[in-house]
Scaffold this active site. Structure first.
Site, short mmCIF file in Angstrom:
data_model
loop_
_atom_site.label_atom_id
_atom_site.label_comp_id
_atom_site.label_asym_id
_atom_site.label_seq_id
_atom_site.Cartn_x
_atom_site.Cartn_y
_atom_site.Cartn_z
N HIS A 26 0.83 -1.21 0.00
CA HIS A 26 0.00 0.00 0.00
C HIS A 26 0.85 1.24 0.00
O HIS A 26 2.06 1.20 0.30
CB HIS A 26 -0.96 0.01 1.20
CG HIS A 26 -0.33 0.39 2.50
ND1 HIS A 26 -0.24 1.69 2.94
CD2 HIS A 26 0.24 -0.36 3.47
CE1 HIS A 26 0.34 1.73 4.12
NE2 HIS A 26 0.65 0.49 4.47
N CYS A 27 0.24 2.37 -0.37
CA CYS A 27 0.92 3.65 -0.34
C CYS A 27 0.15 4.56 0.61
O CYS A 27 -0.58 4.07 1.47
CB CYS A 27 1.00 4.25 -1.75
SG CYS A 27 -0.60 4.56 -2.50
N ALA A 28 0.28 5.86 0.46
CA ALA A 28 -0.35 6.77 1.41
C ALA A 28 -1.86 6.80 1.30
O ALA A 28 -2.55 7.18 2.25
CB ALA A 28 0.19 8.19 1.20
#
Length: 664
Positions: A26-28
């Site tokens: 995942h990212c932000a």
């Protein structure tokens, strides 16, 4: 029970189950999946999940937009699915298996040429400037060049040859180094291999076409008694260097796996480098020259044949691809011979080369106009356009057009149309060496008017087609994938981080308002101007985009820190009455891995409006090549409407009124 346990179970089912997941990270703001079969993901069902704000696919990754609660969602998802999270690089590696052969090749070429683009841009500008002062005869100088009448500019011209030669003549060194870097092999061996392709002991590639075969056989060979090998250099050549670099990399990888580590330092470099050099000078290089000779024959026949108009259209379209291979240098010999042999002492080939430069420059200039608000793209595309207009197209080709495909095709079509007109009207040049827009200076005065018509076509057609292709989404998938992959905040591993569930202390009544002050000093702009389309389109929420002029982020409201990312580039707040605020400092700044960022709070801390949250180094972010624009948004837009205070754009200081969030 986790906050998103039910939603995580729904997503797991809709995405095709655990067995369909090859990797997840995942990212932000997003969950990023690499799926075994993308067709098993039920997008309609996924987007019905309350926590999901949208989906899209790029570069082999299926991305599910969650928002600033993504770390909590990610932890709940890995718990219910039993799937271990992976790093960003591992996810990208897994995603490559979802790409076809063409996509993999294009990705690899982009990754090889990207590190050398700055040098190519500098070299292009230098050579373009030198063209203007040492090759163009000016009327106000009685038909002489600037260099011929000025000692100073003659000195400048001679001095600038040093970096110009270093960049383009020794381009193979940069390519073989970059191949080694991309393949994870020994970079110094790549550099040595490149030097062996352009050594002064070799006959310069630029001189090969004009050097008699007898002289090459006598003075430019390695004589092994029963056979000889030509001592030919590959200055400015791309394909021989690329193939040589790949052969070196694969040889090193092969020997690493088979030679014991205790002696690998001795044998691996030797058994990799020497065979690669041999291959380069016996197989790969000669093959490139054979292709070049074949192309030269076709060009000469086309220029003098009965269907020269057709040749003009074909040559106009294909000259740019020849530049990519480095084989375009063979055309110089043909031009020289034509000027020597014809009664008019002119050539019809060089005008088309100049027009091809203009067409590719026009395509990249149109790309710049489309993306002029994107600082990163503008910094590459505008200098590349200038360089192409001055006659050196490598920066435009490698930096933009070939990378994104549709500007390249637009340039080829425009060049083809201009080439057809050029040969039909029999436009002739008196000399070679002046390319791009200054090319008209080399045109025979008799054909000057016709050449200006061809120039207009070479400018207008590529620009119009580039805009048309972009607006119509024709051949734009590569650019869309690259942009989406770059602008989607880079992912990081957080499976080991436990994110506490934070809830508001009270629930605001409908109609209640929450005043937010500016967390930054700088220029406040409409969120729609954001580089990241997910922010610009309001998918994540409504708010404002701020271009900071000072590197200090403060809290816009009394709240609790709900999310603080390990890289300190993004922070989420939760106000007492339930407003969720996300502030994301710059784009792609996660790649800095926290360098230049200092957090003054921890996750779970309570803060007041105006309290320091994060300090960041604006110059360090810019030097790393990342935009500093910072979205400030209310992410739970289903619960709050946002009204901007004042007009946009405007200058704003920290703690000045920014926007009002009104409870639905």
């Amino acid at each position: 029970m986790g906050k998103f346990e039910n939603e995580a179970k729904m997503l797991l089912s809709a995405i095709g189950g655990k067995e369909n997941i090859k990797a997840v990270t995942h990212c932000a703001t997003r969950m990023r999946f690499v799926l075994n079969d993308n067709s098993k993901a039920n997008v309609k069902e996924i987007e019905k999940i309350s926590a999901v704000k949208g989906t899209f696919t790029n570069a082999g990754q299926f991305q599910v937009i969650i928002g600033n609660d993504v770390p909590i969602f990610y932890n709940d998802f890995t718990a219910v699915s039993g799937v271990e999270g992976v790093s960003k690089e591992a996810a990208k590696s897994a995603a490559k298996s979802n790409q076809n052969v063409f996509q993999r090749v294009m990705t690899m070429l982009a990754e090889i040429f990207t590190p050398i683009i700055p040098a190519i841009i500098v070299g292009g500008l230098i050579l373009g400037f030198r063209n203007l002062i040492d090759s163009v005869p000016w009327g106000f100088l009685d038909g002489k060049t600037v260099v011929e009448v000025s000692k100073f500019w003659a000195g400048v011209d001679g001095f600038l040859w040093l970096p110009g030669e270093a960049i383009f003549h020794f381009l193979p060194v940069g390519i073989t180094w970059s191949v080694s870097r991309k393949m994870g092999t020994t970079q110094i061996l790549g550099i040595v291999l490149g030097i062996c392709l352009v050594s002064p002991q070799l006959l310069n590639a630029y001189a090969v076409a004009t050097t008699p075969a007898s002289e090459i056989a006598k003075n430019w060979v390695w004589d092994f008694g029963f056979f000889t090998v030509n001592k030919i250099g590959y200055q400015a050549q791309v394909i021989p260097a690329l193939l040589a670099g790949l052969s070196l990399a694969y040889l090193e990888i092969f020997w690493r796996k088979r030679i014991p580590e205790v002696v690998s330092m001795i044998f691996v470099p030797f058994l990799s480098l020497v065979p690669a050099i041999v291959l380069a000078h016996t197989v790969l290089g000669p093959l490139g020259w054979t292709i070049g000779k074949g192309i030269s024959f076709v060009v000469l026949a086309g220029l003098t044949g009965p269907v020269k108009w057709l040749f003009g259209a074909i040559f106009g379209a294909l000259y740019a691809p020849l530049v990519i291979t480095g084989l375009h240098h063979m055309s110089n010999a043909i031009d020289t011979q034509l000027i020597a042999d014809t009664a008019t002492r002119t050539t019809g080939l060089w005008p088309m080369i100049a027009l091809s430069n203009i067409a590719q420059g026009s395509a990249v200039f149109a790309y710049y106009l489309i993306n002029r608000k994107n600082e990163r793209e503008a910094e590459i595309s505008l200098p590349a356009a200038i360089s192409a207009y001055l006659g050196v197209t490598e920066p435009a080709l490698f930096g933009v057009n070939l990378k994104y495909i549709y500007p390249f095709v637009a340039g080829m079509i425009g060049s083809s149309a201009a080439g057809l007109l050029c040969t039909t009207m029999n436009v002739q040049a008196n000399a070679i060496g002046v390319g791009g827009l200054p090319g008209f200076m080399a045109i025979n005065v008799k054909y000057m008017g016709q050449f200006f018509i061809c120039m207009a076509v070479a400018i207008a057609v590529p620009m119009a087609l580039t805009v048309f292709f972009r607006k119509s989404n024709i051949m734009t998938k590569t650019e869309d994938d690259i942009i989406a992959d770059r602008l989607a905040d880079e992912s990081f591993v957080s499976s080991a981080v436990t994110v506490p569930t934070i809830t508001p202390s009270s629930v605001a009544e409908s109609g209640a308002t929450l005043a937010l002050v500016s967390p930054l000093t700088g220029e406040a702009k409409a969120l729609s101007e954001a580089v990241d389309p997910v922010f610009a389109q309001g998918v994540m929420g409504q708010g404002v985009l701020i271009q900071p002029t000072e590197g200090e982020l403060v809290s816009p409201v009394d709240a609790q820190v709900s999310v603080l990312f390990p890289t300190k580039h993004a922070i989420g707040l939760l106000s007492a009455d339930g407003a969720e605020i996300l502030m994301h400092i710059g784009m792609d700044t996660v790649n800095l891995e926290g360098k230049g960022f200092t957090a003054h709070v921890r996750q779970g801390d309570h803060v007041k409006a105006g309290d320091k949250l994060i300090s960041f180094d604006i110059e360090a972010i810019k030097e790393a090549g990342y935009p500093t624009e910072t979205p400030v948004i209310v992410t739970n837009q289903d619960a709050y409407d946002v009204a901007i205070e004042g007009t946009l754009p405007r200058q704003i200081k920290r703690s000045q009124a920014l926007m009002i969030a009104r409870k639905n």
